[in-house]
Scaffold this motif. Structure first.
Motif, PDB file in Angstrom:
ATOM      1  N   MET A 175     -43.922  54.612 -35.736  1.00  0.00           N
ATOM      2  CA  MET A 175     -44.194  54.307 -34.416  1.00  0.00           C
ATOM      3  C   MET A 175     -45.776  54.742 -34.081  1.00  0.00           C
ATOM      4  N   ALA A 176     -46.476  54.266 -33.401  1.00  0.00           N
ATOM      5  CA  ALA A 176     -47.867  54.776 -33.356  1.00  0.00           C
ATOM      6  C   ALA A 176     -48.118  55.632 -32.493  1.00  0.00           C
ATOM      7  N   LEU A 177     -49.288  56.545 -32.790  1.00  0.00           N
ATOM      8  CA  LEU A 177     -49.143  57.569 -32.116  1.00  0.00           C
ATOM      9  C   LEU A 177     -49.546  57.403 -30.596  1.00  0.00           C
ATOM     10  N   SER A 178     -49.995  56.316 -30.167  1.00  0.00           N
ATOM     11  CA  SER A 178     -50.424  55.899 -28.780  1.00  0.00           C
ATOM     12  C   SER A 178     -49.036  55.755 -27.982  1.00  0.00           C
ATOM     13  N   TYR A 179     -47.897  55.401 -28.805  1.00  0.00           N
ATOM     14  CA  TYR A 179     -46.663  55.118 -27.982  1.00  0.00           C
ATOM     15  C   TYR A 179     -45.909  56.601 -27.525  1.00  0.00           C
ATOM     16  N   PHE A 180     -46.366  57.534 -28.487  1.00  0.00           N
ATOM     17  CA  PHE A 180     -45.684  58.761 -28.227  1.00  0.00           C
ATOM     18  C   PHE A 180     -46.467  59.496 -26.910  1.00  0.00           C
ATOM     19  N   VAL A 181     -47.650  59.268 -27.376  1.00  0.00           N
ATOM     20  CA  VAL A 181     -48.477  59.782 -26.091  1.00  0.00           C
ATOM     21  C   VAL A 181     -48.236  59.127 -24.465  1.00  0.00           C
ATOM     22  N   ILE A 182     -47.899  57.954 -24.646  1.00  0.00           N
ATOM     23  CA  ILE A 182     -47.386  57.085 -23.527  1.00  0.00           C
ATOM     24  C   ILE A 182     -46.132  57.841 -22.954  1.00  0.00           C
ATOM     25  N   LEU A 183     -45.248  57.860 -23.818  1.00  0.00           N
ATOM     26  CA  LEU A 183     -43.769  58.492 -23.656  1.00  0.00           C
ATOM     27  C   LEU A 183     -44.204  59.980 -23.054  1.00  0.00           C
ATOM     28  N   LEU A 184     -45.009  60.706 -23.764  1.00  0.00           N
ATOM     29  CA  LEU A 184     -45.265  62.075 -23.137  1.00  0.00           C
ATOM     30  C   LEU A 184     -45.886  61.993 -21.471  1.00  0.00           C
ATOM     31  N   LEU A 185     -46.692  60.956 -21.411  1.00  0.00           N
ATOM     32  CA  LEU A 185     -47.220  60.997 -20.178  1.00  0.00           C
ATOM     33  C   LEU A 185     -46.242  60.465 -19.058  1.00  0.00           C
ATOM     34  N   VAL A 186     -45.232  59.690 -19.418  1.00  0.00           N
ATOM     35  CA  VAL A 186     -44.050  59.261 -18.480  1.00  0.00           C
ATOM     36  C   VAL A 186     -43.253  60.564 -18.295  1.00  0.00           C
ATOM     37  N   LEU A 187     -42.972  61.340 -19.241  1.00  0.00           N
ATOM     38  CA  LEU A 187     -42.138  62.364 -19.199  1.00  0.00           C
ATOM     39  C   LEU A 187     -42.487  63.244 -18.266  1.00  0.00           C
ATOM     40  N   SER A 188     -44.173  63.539 -18.399  1.00  0.00           N
ATOM     41  CA  SER A 188     -44.815  64.593 -17.485  1.00  0.00           C
ATOM     42  C   SER A 188     -44.770  64.046 -15.942  1.00  0.00           C
ATOM     43  N   ALA A 189     -45.012  62.589 -15.970  1.00  0.00           N
ATOM     44  CA  ALA A 189     -44.862  62.119 -14.402  1.00  0.00           C
ATOM     45  C   ALA A 189     -43.487  62.277 -13.743  1.00  0.00           C
ATOM     46  N   ALA A 190     -42.425  62.271 -14.576  1.00  0.00           N
ATOM     47  CA  ALA A 190     -41.136  62.510 -14.019  1.00  0.00           C
ATOM     48  C   ALA A 190     -41.041  64.051 -13.702  1.00  0.00           C
ATOM     49  N   GLY A 191     -41.662  64.898 -14.659  1.00  0.00           N
ATOM     50  CA  GLY A 191     -41.621  66.303 -14.450  1.00  0.00           C
ATOM     51  C   GLY A 191     -42.399  66.717 -13.168  1.00  0.00           C
ATOM     52  N   TYR A 192     -43.279  66.020 -12.731  1.00  0.00           N
ATOM     53  CA  TYR A 192     -43.922  66.292 -11.750  1.00  0.00           C
ATOM     54  C   TYR A 192     -43.441  65.916 -10.498  1.00  0.00           C
ATOM     55  N   VAL A 193     -42.488  64.819 -10.600  1.00  0.00           N
ATOM     56  CA  VAL A 193     -41.693  64.348  -9.369  1.00  0.00           C
ATOM     57  C   VAL A 193     -40.409  65.368  -9.216  1.00  0.00           C
ATOM     58  N   LEU A 194     -39.962  65.738 -10.100  1.00  0.00           N
ATOM     59  CA  LEU A 194     -38.787  66.662 -10.047  1.00  0.00           C
ATOM     60  C   LEU A 194     -39.205  67.899  -9.764  1.00  0.00           C
TER      61      LEU A 194
END
Length: 399
Positions: free
Chosen positions: A1-20
């Motif tokens: 999997m390309a590095l950019s996909y993992f970075v996007i997943l990290l951003l999604v996880l961080s956004a979820a962490g912000y809301v939680l």
């Protein structure tokens, strides 16, 4: 999997962490957010930054020392990074309490990011210098440093018996830069004086952006302008009739066009420096009966002179490092001559030519590019240091 996909997943996880994080902070005090130590947003940002930084550090380390370096990242490294980020989010969520100093934690993380970004610039410069020094040392182990620094002939031959004296290149560099400064400094300085002291607000609003448009033109376009327009004009209407040159490529061609390129650089810096002179000095001069021109000559310019000198030296550093205008406007002849209508070359041009094509990086004819590069680096560094010294030593302090 390309590095950019993992970075996007990290951003999604961080956004979820912000809301939680925000929700848990509000729930911890039953909706009474005034009971929290920090603003609610800080609790969310603390969780988001904890997850993102943990994951991105793992990704960076895996990219440097792990597998999958050919444009993609090993999925194992990505999974490990996401797991580390999720664990960091869980830990950060568990630490949320009314007395938790979320603001202090966020500020510490942001401060660490800023320190890292500052260190990247410093370490990059250090890496560039060290890489050039190592290759330069390799060059001097094969070629005499006295012949390099004091030689007057530049004839590289990959078959052997090369003459790699840098003096013709240094002379061409300084000659072209001198002509460029003779063009850019008077025009740029006078333009700055007009814009700051004489022009109306409407004229200044039009003229200043028009001058600064020159700074946005690519240097290759300036080079084509020198090759197609300025060079033939100088040859046909000046150098040719006087019998002092028969080529459209010359030091004068490159110097004139480079000077035009540097006009907005000198003008903008000088304009800012002149505008920084307090209005009280102008009013005092007018109160003593001085005219506007006398005020400019005897009050404003002397007060702004250290900054103007610094701007000129910075423009000189820019001129010394220019390549494309010299390639197309001045030619590639390495020679020592006082005639500005003859073709010459500069250090930057020869750096490009020695590293272009199928070359042997173990040969002194190629390694000489690094010796030229470190010489140019030291030259521009000295000019920048001199500019900073002049500005700091003679700068006027106003209330």
């Amino acid at each position: 999997m390309a590095l950019s996909y993992f970075v996007i997943l990290l951003l999604v996880l961080s956004a979820a962490g912000y809301v939680l994080g925000r929700r848990k902070a509000v729930a911890a005090v039953g909706g009474e957010t005034r009971a929290l130590h920090s603003l609610v947003s800080f609790y969310g940002w603390n969780v988001a930054l904890a997850g993102f930084l943990s994951g991105i550090v793992i990704l960076a380390l895996w990219a440097l020392f792990g597998s999958g370096l050919a444009g993609s990242l090993s999925w194992i490294g990505g999974v490990v990074a996401l797991a580390a980020a999720a664990a960091a989010v869980v830990v950060a969520l568990g630490s949320i309490a009314p007395e938790f100093r979320a603001r202090n934690s966020v500020e510490a993380k942001v401060r660490g990011i800023l320190i890292f970004c500052s260190s990247v610039a410093i370490l990059t410069t250090l890496g560039i210098v060290l890489s050039m020094l190592f290759e330069t040392a390799n060059f001097f182990s094969q070629y005499s440093w006295t012949h390099f620094f004091f030689g007057t002939e530049w004839t590289p031959r990959f078959s052997g018996n090369s003459e790699l004296g840098m003096l013709p290149l240094l002379w061409g560099t300084l000659y072209v830069s001198f002509i460029a400064l003779c063009v850019s400094v008077p025009i740029g300085l006078f333009a700055a004086i007009y814009l700051s002291e004489y022009a109306s607000p409407a004229m200044r609003g039009v003229a200043k952006p028009a001058i600064e448009v020159l700074a946005g033109i690519p240097t290759i376009v300036y080079g084509l302008f020198a090759l197609i327009t300025v060079g033939p004009l100088l040859r046909d209407y000046f150098a040719g009739p006087l019998g002092i040159g028969d080529s459209s490529r010359s030091v004068m061609t490159a110097g004139l066009v480079m000077g035009i390129m540097l006009i907005p650089f000198v003008s903008s810096l000088s304009d800012d420096i002149i505008n920084a002179v307090p209005q009280s000095l102008r009013d005092g001069s007018y109160g003593l009966g001085a005219t506007r021109s006398e005020t400019i000559k005897q009050v404003i310019v002397p007060a702004a002179l250290p900054g103007i000198v610094g701007a000129v030296l910075l423009a000189a550093s820019r001129a010394i490092g220019e390549t494309m205008i010299v390639v197309l406007g001045a030619g590639a002849a390495a020679q020592l001559s006082l005639n500005p209508f003859e073709a010459m070359t500069t250090i930057t041009v020869k750096i490009v030519s020695q590293l272009t094509g199928d070359t042997d990086f173990a040969a002194p004819e190629t390694l000489v590019a690094f010796a030229l590069g470190i010489t140019l680096f030291v030259l521009t560094l000295c000019l920048n240091i001199l500019a900073l010294y002049i500005v700091r030593k003679y700068r006027e302090q106003y209330d």
